[in-house]
Design an enzyme around this catalytic site. Structure first.
Site, PDB file in Angstrom:
ATOM      1  CG  HIS A   1      -3.864  -1.042  -2.495  1.00  0.00           C
ATOM      2  ND1 HIS A   1      -2.818  -1.863  -2.806  1.00  0.00           N
ATOM      3  CD2 HIS A   1      -4.060  -1.157  -1.165  1.00  0.00           C
ATOM      4  CE1 HIS A   1      -2.384  -2.449  -1.698  1.00  0.00           C
ATOM      5  NE2 HIS A   1      -3.123  -2.048  -0.687  1.00  0.00           N
TER       6      HIS A   1
ATOM      7  CB  CYS B   1      -1.006   0.012   1.140  1.00  0.00           C
ATOM      8  SG  CYS B   1      -1.133  -1.485   2.091  1.00  0.00           S
TER       9      CYS B   1
ATOM     10  CG  HIS C   1      -6.053  -1.555   1.911  1.00  0.00           C
ATOM     11  ND1 HIS C   1      -4.706  -1.310   1.857  1.00  0.00           N
ATOM     12  CD2 HIS C   1      -6.595  -0.507   2.566  1.00  0.00           C
ATOM     13  CE1 HIS C   1      -4.445  -0.164   2.461  1.00  0.00           C
ATOM     14  NE2 HIS C   1      -5.565   0.347   2.898  1.00  0.00           N
TER      15      HIS C   1
ATOM     16  NE  ARG D   1       2.707  -9.855   4.775  1.00  0.00           N
ATOM     17  CZ  ARG D   1       1.402  -9.868   4.540  1.00  0.00           C
ATOM     18  NH1 ARG D   1       0.648 -10.800   5.078  1.00  0.00           N
ATOM     19  NH2 ARG D   1       0.858  -8.938   3.786  1.00  0.00           N
TER      20      ARG D   1
ATOM     21  CG  ASP E   1      -2.127  -6.104  -2.289  1.00  0.00           C
ATOM     22  OD1 ASP E   1      -3.266  -6.134  -1.783  1.00  0.00           O
ATOM     23  OD2 ASP E   1      -1.140  -5.583  -1.736  1.00  0.00           O
TER      24      ASP E   1
ATOM     25  CE  LYS F   1     -11.924  -7.161  10.146  1.00  0.00           C
ATOM     26  NZ  LYS F   1     -10.886  -8.130  10.363  1.00  0.00           N
TER      27      LYS F   1
ATOM     28  CD  GLN G   1      -1.303 -10.087   0.219  1.00  0.00           C
ATOM     29  OE1 GLN G   1      -1.380  -8.895  -0.010  1.00  0.00           O
ATOM     30  NE2 GLN G   1      -1.711 -10.632   1.340  1.00  0.00           N
TER      31      GLN G   1
HETATM   32 ZN   LIG Z   1      -3.033  -2.526   1.303  1.00  0.00          ZN
END
Ligand SMILES: [Zn+2]
Ligand SMILES: [Zn+2]
Length: 598
Positions: free
Chosen positions: A342, A291, A467, A320, A340, A421, A338
């Site tokens: 945004h 992000c 996200h 991680r 991912d 969320k 991922q």
């Molecule tokens: Zn994010």
């Protein structure tokens, strides 16, 4: 900051809290008492640790003169059955603290003495015991009425376990067992356990040549060619879904200086999970998420209200710093990718963007034959923002869920402190529930990075970030899929889709032409040109769970045909090659759940 939880929710040895007892939990804990009584009969003088009910069963820890073997467990089970036949009542009694300590000390139950000594004095002025037959145990209850009420049970395994999980304390023997209301429930659970063992993705990953782990790089997978083919099939599909959703792909650096992490808050909150290193005097972190970097892209020019929503997808490598040593394979890795996403949008676009996210999640899971379930996590007690803000945000998420016509539950108080969320779950073929990533609304990062856009009236407004990932990490999702399908992937996902099997050496050349025709249609095919018997080649391909085997012999060669056999057992003969290639190409492109055994 959307930090996805990589937890497997089923099968965990989750201690049930005292308030959660229902009849099955009481039965599980009662069975633990019955087991402890049986162990004491076999090993007089054994010391007792703790014996709680856990998810799907119970355990009890014992200090024994020697480790237990399978024959011991059978002997324990036999003595447990005798107690069930005896139908002994569970009787509750209370003692004051000192009397309880004296009784347990006299019995030599040192661990129980320790448990009482560690209780706050107020809470232990009197302590309760449960007795059945000769056996008495320090216990809060509740229990069933009698031992005759126990359902069908089974002892599963024993293993060493340190007292209080402390390696400086004595090693106890923990016996795991399970008990259910009906024989059917027990049988199904035992089947699930055995099936889960067979499907273990670490074993299948190696057997099917997909991926391996090596101590030289702990908790990070090595993808083999076949594993990479699977990875690419997943990635292609994810990219297609994002394109349909109006996303644009970006890629951002892995190594990022501390200043950015400080601004995003990760340095303060997440540093323990980051690989931090020195870049010629500049402290830097390997990115655990994408992000903040995408925010830098957003900030490279002045955005207008007309530019929004801006949807970025990012397939960068993330690091991680997970604790290693846990044998969780793909379920907890230190290097991951991922799918991912945004979305930078205006507040008035939140509803539409959440609606889009839900549609994309459902679309992406469709070809796996999995129906995602949703949970709306609402305001926690400790939170930022006014009640009006939470009303608005929860309302928009709830409306989008309603508009999608999907069943969902509410998780009251389950939101992060800064915004509501939506959590996503799937159930696999064994009925295990998996938590997938979260669709997270975020007002925090836009504020920390002072994001803005020029509004229609010429003023400046702050965008919102949404996200989400859909698979989550490819690594974890691959682990789930391997176990869900037991390695028998549908055609579109299968690392090797077609094995061409020449009957004799004189058919190898034709087999290669068949293979070329398949490859030209975008299918992953190989020729098994070993000098083995045809039956052996078919059996090997079957063991590798290849969906389609094409046997070619004299007649096929003359006619330009093939004789397909499916992994599921069906077979046919003399199908024209072009026809079959077209059929397989179509099924793969449509991402059909095929061939499918049940
Ligand atoms: Zn994010
Ligand atoms: Zn008890």
């Amino acid at each position: 900051m959307a930090i996805d939880s990589d937890e497997i929710r089923s099968g965990a040895d989750e201690l049930l809290d005292a308030g959660a007892h229902d009849r099955l939990d009481a039965m599980r804990h009662s069975t633990a008492h019955v087991m402890a009584a049986a162990v004491l009969e076999l090993f007089p003088g054994a010391k007792l640790g703790i014996g709680p009910a856990i998810r799907d069963g119970f355990y009890y820890d014992f200090d024994l003169p020697r480790p237990l073997n399978p024959a011991d467990l059978e002997a324990v089970e036999e003595r447990m059955r005798a107690q069930v036949v005896g139908d002994l009542p569970f009787e509750r009694s209370e003692l004051d603290r000192e009397a309880a300590l004296a009784m347990l000390a006299e019995q030599g139950q040192d661990y129980k003495v320790e448990i009482i000594r560690d209780l706050p004095p107020k809470a232990s002025e009197t302590v309760s015991f449960y007795r059945h037959g000769e056996f008495i145990d320090l216990c809060r209850g509740p229990h069933l009425e009698t031992t005759g009420r126990l359902g069908p049970f089974k002892l599963l395994s024993s293993a060493g376990a340190y007292w209080r999980g402390d390696e400086k304390r004595p090693m106890l023997q923990r016996i795991y067992g399970t008990v259910w209301e009906t024989q059917d429930d027990l049988d199904r659970y035992v089947w699930r356990l055995e099936e889960a063992k067979k499907r273990d993705h670490r074993k299948l990953g190696r057997d099917l040549d997909l991926f391996t782990f090596h101590p030289e790089s702990p908790a990070a997978p090595f993808w083999h060619p076949r594993g990479m083919a699977l990875f690419r099939a997943l990635e292609d599909w994810s990219r297609q879904v994002r394109r349909e959703g109006g996303f644009h792909e970006v890629r951002t650096p892995s190594l990022v200086r501390k200043e950015l992490w400080e601004q995003s808050g990760h340095w303060e909150l997440y540093q323990d999970n980051m690989f931090v290193l020195d870049d010629y005097g500049h402290p830097s972190g390997a990115k655990p998420m994408n992000c903040p970097q995408e925010i830098l892209i957003y900030k490279t020019r002045l955005r207008s209200y007309r530019d929004l929503p801006m949807r970025f997808s990012d397939y960068s490598v993330l690091m991680r710093k997970e604790v290693t040593g846990a044998l969780s394979g793909m379920f907890r890795v230190r290097q991951l990718i991922q799918d991912d996403s945004h979305v930078f949008c205006r507040e008035d676009q939140i509803g539409d963007e959440i609606d889009l996210a839900l549609r994309l999640v459902r679309r992406q899971y469709e070809p796996f034959g999995m129906a995602p379930r949703f949970k709306l996590a609402t305001r926690p007690e400790k939170r930022l923002g006014s009640d009006e803000f939470w009303d608005m945000a929860e309302g928009k998420l709830g409306d989008a869920l309603e508009a999608n016509g999907v069943p969902y539950e509410v998780d009251p108080g389950g939101a992060t402190f800064y915004a509501p969320k939506i959590d996503v779950f799937i159930d696999d073929a064994l009925g295990r529930e998996w938590q997938l990533p979260t669709i997270q609304l975020d007002y925090q990062l836009p504020q920390r990075f002072d994001l803005e856009y020029r509004a229609a009236d010429g003023g400046f407004e702050r965008p919102v970030i949404i996200h989400y990932a859909i698979y989550g990490s490819f690594e974890r999702f691959t682990g789930i899929l391997v176990e869900h399908y037991a390695g028998a992937f549908p055609l579109w996902l299968a690392p090797l889709q077609v094995m061409v099997v020449p009957i004799a050496d004189r058919h190898v050349q034709y087999a290669s032409r068949v293979c070329d025709a398949l490859a030209a249609a975008g299918l992953r095919a190989e020729v098994d040109d070993r000098s083995e018997r045809m039956q052996a080649k078919v059996r090997d391909a079957q063991e590798q769970k290849v969906p389609v085997m094409l046997v070619v012999g004299d007649r096929d060669q003359e006619a330009g045909a093939v004789s397909p056999r499916l992994r599921t057992g069906e077979s046919s003969q003399g199908i024209p090659l072009a026809e079959l290639v077209e059929e397989l190409r179509g099924r793969a492109e449509r991402r059909e759940l095929w061939p499918y055994a049940d």
